[in-house]
Design a protein around this motif. Structure first.
Motif, short mmCIF file in Angstrom:
data_model
loop_
_atom_site.label_atom_id
_atom_site.label_comp_id
_atom_site.label_asym_id
_atom_site.label_seq_id
_atom_site.Cartn_x
_atom_site.Cartn_y
_atom_site.Cartn_z
N LEU A 230 1.02 -1.21 -0.02
CA LEU A 230 -0.03 0.04 0.15
C LEU A 230 0.91 1.29 0.02
O LEU A 230 0.17 2.33 -0.34
CB LEU A 230 -0.72 0.02 1.22
N GLY A 231 2.11 1.34 0.17
CA GLY A 231 2.84 2.38 0.45
C GLY A 231 2.97 2.95 1.78
O GLY A 231 2.09 2.54 2.72
N GLY A 232 3.78 3.91 2.32
CA GLY A 232 3.63 4.44 3.48
C GLY A 232 4.87 5.16 3.81
O GLY A 232 6.10 5.59 2.79
N GLU A 233 5.28 5.40 5.02
CA GLU A 233 6.63 5.83 5.49
C GLU A 233 7.31 5.15 6.46
O GLU A 233 6.78 4.23 7.10
CB GLU A 233 6.18 7.22 6.15
N GLU A 234 8.75 5.25 6.39
CA GLU A 234 9.51 4.29 7.16
C GLU A 234 10.54 4.96 7.66
O GLU A 234 11.46 5.86 7.02
CB GLU A 234 10.02 2.93 6.37
N MET A 235 10.90 4.93 9.13
CA MET A 235 12.14 5.73 9.76
C MET A 235 13.24 4.85 9.61
O MET A 235 13.18 3.65 10.04
CB MET A 235 11.63 6.12 11.18
N VAL A 236 14.25 5.15 9.02
CA VAL A 236 15.56 4.21 8.89
C VAL A 236 16.69 5.21 9.77
O VAL A 236 16.76 6.22 9.59
CB VAL A 236 15.96 4.19 7.41
N ASP A 237 17.73 4.22 10.11
CA ASP A 237 18.97 4.66 11.01
C ASP A 237 20.05 5.22 9.77
O ASP A 237 20.31 4.28 8.77
CB ASP A 237 19.49 3.70 11.82
N THR A 238 20.81 6.26 10.16
CA THR A 238 21.83 6.48 9.30
C THR A 238 23.01 6.64 10.64
O THR A 238 22.76 6.50 11.82
CB THR A 238 21.63 7.61 8.58
N MET A 239 24.28 6.73 9.93
CA MET A 239 25.18 6.94 11.00
C MET A 239 25.05 8.29 11.92
O MET A 239 25.84 8.42 12.75
CB MET A 239 26.74 7.11 10.32
N ASP A 240 24.38 9.34 11.42
CA ASP A 240 24.57 10.62 12.02
C ASP A 240 22.75 10.75 12.49
O ASP A 240 22.39 11.98 12.67
CB ASP A 240 24.70 11.74 11.36
N GLY A 241 21.97 9.90 12.60
CA GLY A 241 20.80 9.95 13.08
C GLY A 241 19.86 9.26 11.98
O GLY A 241 20.02 8.58 11.10
N LYS A 242 18.42 9.48 12.28
CA LYS A 242 17.13 8.86 11.67
C LYS A 242 16.77 9.72 10.57
O LYS A 242 16.88 11.03 10.58
CB LYS A 242 16.20 8.69 12.75
N VAL A 243 16.26 9.14 9.34
CA VAL A 243 15.58 10.05 8.52
C VAL A 243 14.47 9.07 7.91
O VAL A 243 14.18 7.97 8.38
CB VAL A 243 16.63 10.05 7.20
N LYS A 244 13.28 9.86 7.45
CA LYS A 244 12.14 9.38 6.95
C LYS A 244 11.97 9.04 5.43
O LYS A 244 12.49 9.98 4.72
CB LYS A 244 10.92 10.25 7.44
N LEU A 245 11.67 7.81 5.33
CA LEU A 245 11.69 7.76 3.70
C LEU A 245 10.16 7.12 3.19
O LEU A 245 9.60 6.71 4.03
CB LEU A 245 12.48 6.37 3.62
N THR A 246 10.06 7.33 2.16
CA THR A 246 8.67 7.03 1.69
C THR A 246 8.66 6.07 0.91
O THR A 246 9.64 5.72 0.15
CB THR A 246 8.12 8.48 0.53
N ILE A 247 7.84 5.08 1.10
CA ILE A 247 7.62 3.56 0.57
C ILE A 247 6.66 3.70 -0.48
O ILE A 247 5.53 4.13 -0.36
CB ILE A 247 7.28 2.81 1.83
N HIS A 248 7.17 3.73 -1.69
CA HIS A 248 6.11 3.62 -2.63
C HIS A 248 5.01 2.34 -2.91
O HIS A 248 5.58 1.23 -2.58
CB HIS A 248 6.79 3.76 -4.27
N PRO A 249 3.96 2.26 -3.06
CA PRO A 249 3.09 1.39 -3.18
C PRO A 249 3.77 0.20 -4.23
O PRO A 249 4.27 0.74 -5.27
CB PRO A 249 1.65 1.94 -3.78
N GLU A 250 3.23 -1.04 -3.96
CA GLU A 250 3.75 -2.16 -4.56
C GLU A 250 5.38 -2.08 -4.57
O GLU A 250 5.91 -2.44 -5.83
CB GLU A 250 3.13 -2.06 -6.24
N THR A 251 5.97 -1.92 -3.78
CA THR A 251 7.36 -1.93 -3.60
C THR A 251 7.85 -3.35 -3.69
O THR A 251 7.40 -4.10 -2.69
CB THR A 251 8.02 -1.04 -2.45
N GLN A 252 8.80 -3.94 -4.35
CA GLN A 252 9.01 -5.26 -4.32
C GLN A 252 10.21 -5.55 -3.31
O GLN A 252 10.86 -4.66 -2.89
CB GLN A 252 9.56 -5.61 -5.78
N ASN A 253 10.30 -6.92 -2.95
CA ASN A 253 11.35 -7.32 -1.91
C ASN A 253 12.74 -6.86 -2.73
O ASN A 253 12.83 -7.17 -3.80
CB ASN A 253 11.12 -8.82 -1.72
#
Length: 307
Positions: A230-253
């Protein structure tokens, strides 16, 4: 008085060039210098032979005499001729080291030339070359272990080498196995020569969830099946903090995205960074309720109807 094979002493062939002789002498003089081998009489004897070999083979005139008469040194007439030639003003070879770093040694009778040398070239041959001069101290080597998170930022590091505390600045982005030199922190020089250097090898231990390849970082991020569909948002870690990524609908493995400038700092290039590569790992739901199973069955039927 045994015949001394000067070529064998220096480990070179009889066709060796002047540069070959100089290189061989430098290497052996550093290794066998008596000041670096205290209380070792064999080192003194070997160093004497090394000096003799260089004294003779580095001087074209002496080398010519040695090549012609060396193996037959017991012939009195030939030795007499050699002594007469020496007395008439044989040429002294200049210092082979730039900057005056000539690795000679003198300590009472132990610094004398051998009887073989004296018989062929005279007792005073080479005396002007025997005075002690500068000799660079030995280099030290040490290793320092850092966490990957520590190597991400420039920081101060203090460690001890031979009882001496040393504080250095470790630049951000240092690589695993990288070696740096700290001039003058090795062993003291001999006869007023310069100190040796300290070489430090860095061992980087990965204490993070990232994989480092050069200046780039790699990580896997799990996302739910529902978010992948369905898509959505995901918080991911980086070496200097977290960033928010947009997950597009129908994202494949195994979908990969690049976060520019979110990788590892480039060594000694302030403000420059590699990239961070994220690979999405789609997670299948577990422990489904009966209602959820029914919904998936309906979805499956819908998919079959579409096909």
């Amino acid at each position: 008085m045994d015949y001394i094979d000067y070529y064998k002493v220096l480990g070179i062939g009889r066709d060796a060039s002047g540069e070959d002789i100089k290189k061989a002498y430098r290497k052996l003089a550093r290794k066998h210098h008596p000041d670096l081998n205290p209380d070792d009489k064999e080192a003194v004897k070997l160093f004497q032979q090394i000096n003799e070999a260089h004294e003779v083979l580095s001087d074209p005139e002496k080398r010519k005499k040695y090549d012609q008469y060396g193996a037959d040194w017991k012939h009195a007439d030939q030795f007499e001729q050699a002594r007469q030639q020496q007395a008439s003003g044989g040429r002294q070879q200049g210092n082979p080291f730039e900057g005056g770093e000539y690795y000679s040694y003198q300590s009472g009778d132990e610094g004398d030339f051998s009887d073989f040398f004296s018989s062929m070239f005279g007792k005073n041959a080479g005396r002007s070359r025997q005075s002690a001069t500068r000799f660079k101290g030995q280099d030290y080597r040490a290793s320092v272990t850092l966490n990957l998170s520590d190597a991400y930022k420039t920081h101060q590091q203090t460690f001890t080498v031979n009882g001496k505390s040393i504080r250095i600045t470790v630049p951000a982005g240092i690589e695993n196995g990288q070696e740096i030199k700290i001039a003058g922190y090795g062993a003291p020089g001999v006869n007023g020569g310069p100190n040796g250097d300290l070489y430090i090898t860095f061992v980087i231990q990965n204490n993070t969830a990232f994989t480092r390849k050069g200046n780039d970082l790699y990580a896997q991020v799990p996302i739910s099946l529902y978010k992948a569909v369905l898509g959505g948002e995901e918080m991911v870690d980086t070496m200097d903090g977290k960033v928010k990524l947009t997950i597009h609908p129908e994202t494949q493995n195994e979908t990969k995205v690049r976060l520019k400038g979110k990788g590892f700092p480039v060594y000694k290039k302030e403000g420059s960074f590699g990239d961070l590569y994220i690979t999405y790992q789609v997670q299948l739901p577990k422990n489904l309720s009966e209602k959820e199973k029914e919904l998936f069955k309906e979805l499956a039927k819908e998919a079959e109807n579409k096909s």
